[in-house]
Design a protein around this motif. Structure first.
Motif, short mmCIF file in Angstrom:
data_model
loop_
_atom_site.label_atom_id
_atom_site.label_comp_id
_atom_site.label_asym_id
_atom_site.label_seq_id
_atom_site.Cartn_x
_atom_site.Cartn_y
_atom_site.Cartn_z
N UNK A 106 36.04 34.25 39.94
CA UNK A 106 37.15 33.59 39.63
C UNK A 106 38.03 34.37 38.57
N UNK A 107 36.86 34.76 37.47
CA UNK A 107 37.65 35.40 36.23
C UNK A 107 37.99 36.68 36.50
N UNK A 108 37.44 37.34 37.41
CA UNK A 108 37.88 38.66 38.00
C UNK A 108 39.21 38.52 38.73
N UNK A 109 39.04 37.57 39.53
CA UNK A 109 40.63 37.12 40.37
C UNK A 109 41.74 37.00 39.30
N UNK A 110 41.49 35.98 38.34
CA UNK A 110 42.65 35.68 37.60
C UNK A 110 43.20 36.79 36.67
N UNK A 111 42.30 37.77 36.27
CA UNK A 111 42.63 39.15 35.63
C UNK A 111 43.41 39.77 36.58
N UNK A 112 42.84 40.18 37.77
CA UNK A 112 43.49 41.09 38.74
C UNK A 112 44.89 40.50 39.11
N UNK A 113 45.02 39.12 39.11
CA UNK A 113 46.41 38.53 39.31
C UNK A 113 47.37 38.70 38.30
N UNK A 114 46.90 38.59 37.08
CA UNK A 114 47.63 38.96 35.63
C UNK A 114 48.07 40.33 35.86
N UNK A 115 47.31 41.16 36.39
CA UNK A 115 47.77 42.75 36.39
C UNK A 115 48.60 43.00 37.34
N UNK A 116 48.86 42.11 38.24
CA UNK A 116 49.90 42.02 39.13
C UNK A 116 49.42 42.49 40.61
N UNK A 117 48.23 42.19 40.85
CA UNK A 117 47.49 42.57 42.20
C UNK A 117 47.66 41.19 43.00
N UNK A 118 47.62 41.43 44.20
CA UNK A 118 47.51 40.42 45.16
C UNK A 118 46.11 40.25 45.75
N UNK A 119 45.26 39.13 45.34
CA UNK A 119 44.28 39.17 45.93
C UNK A 119 44.07 37.84 47.13
N UNK A 120 43.74 38.39 48.30
CA UNK A 120 43.84 37.63 49.39
C UNK A 120 42.16 36.96 49.90
N UNK A 121 41.36 37.58 49.48
CA UNK A 121 39.93 37.11 49.83
C UNK A 121 39.09 37.53 48.81
N UNK A 122 38.01 36.76 48.66
CA UNK A 122 37.14 37.02 47.55
C UNK A 122 35.63 36.87 48.37
N UNK A 123 34.88 37.83 48.11
CA UNK A 123 33.48 37.46 48.72
C UNK A 123 32.49 38.21 47.67
N UNK A 124 31.23 37.42 47.93
CA UNK A 124 29.99 38.04 47.15
C UNK A 124 29.08 38.69 48.01
N UNK A 125 28.60 39.82 47.65
CA UNK A 125 27.68 40.61 48.62
C UNK A 125 26.12 40.54 48.34
N UNK A 126 25.17 40.28 49.10
CA UNK A 126 24.18 40.38 48.91
C UNK A 126 23.55 41.53 49.39
#
Ligand code: SF4
Length: 185
Positions: A106-126
């Motif tokens: 979430x923290x990474x997401x909010x930062x990327x959004x502020x930087x002007x990127x569009x994030x449509x998917x988040x996942x965590x990879x094992x």
């Protein structure tokens, strides 16, 4: 001087708020002097990211520094695929998806959004099990966003001197136990 919250500390803070203080003491030390076995393994998992060797594809941002003014957070993302608009956090091995893992993305997401990127998917990879866990976007999970904001607020206002009751089960697995005056082991 403004103090920023390290994105990587969100999970540790949930484990034990006091661990952040000791992490800060060691932050200037050689990593090998304090990393536990599991932390070293996790660091190895991230090495290709930190070195920028995970992918050479231009559409993949990897290991870049990000900052979020809204929550006063800073740190690094693992990978963000600009083309598929997918943010991915890699973990060495996942037993369960802890809230702390989600708060980190979430923290990474909010930062990327502020930087002007569009994030449509988040996942965590094992990595060990080659398994991908999808994470709901913050706008799809208000309950989790509220929890995230409570943790961020708690970190911003944490006072090492307030009454604290340690959890022996956590102290037994804590790498800072030999330094901590509250440790119950
Ligand atoms: S030893 Fe226990 S109280 Fe101290 S930082 Fe670790 S988990 Fe927290």
């Amino acid at each position: 001087m403004e103090t920023y919250i390290q994105i990587a500390n969100l999970n540790d803070f949930i484990f034990c708020p006091r661990s952040i203080y000791f992490h800060g003491i060691y932050s200037g030390a050689e990593k090998g002097t304090y990393d536990s076995h599991y932390q070293v393994a996790g660091t190895q998992a991230h090495k290709s990211i930190d070195n920028g060797t995970y992918s050479t594809r231009a559409e993949i941002l990897q290991g870049i520094e990000v900052f979020c003014a809204k929550y006063n957070l800073c740190g690094k993302i693992d990978t963000f695929n600009i083309k598929t608009k997918t943010l991915t956090e890699r973990k060495r091995a996942i037993q369960k998806i802890y809230d702390g893992y989600i708060f980190q993305v979430y923290a990474q997401y909010f930062a990327l959004i502020e930087m002007g990127y569009t994030v449509e998917k988040i996942n965590i990879y094992d990595i060990s099990h080659n398994k991908t866990y999808d994470v709901l976007l913050p706008e799809q999970d208000q309950e989790m966003v509220t929890k995230f904001e409570e943790v961020v607020y708690g970190m911003q206002h944490f006072d090492l001197n307030v009454l604290f009751v340690p959890n022996p089960a956590k102290c037994q697995h804590c790498i800072y136990a030999n330094l901590c005056d509250k440790a119950i082991c």
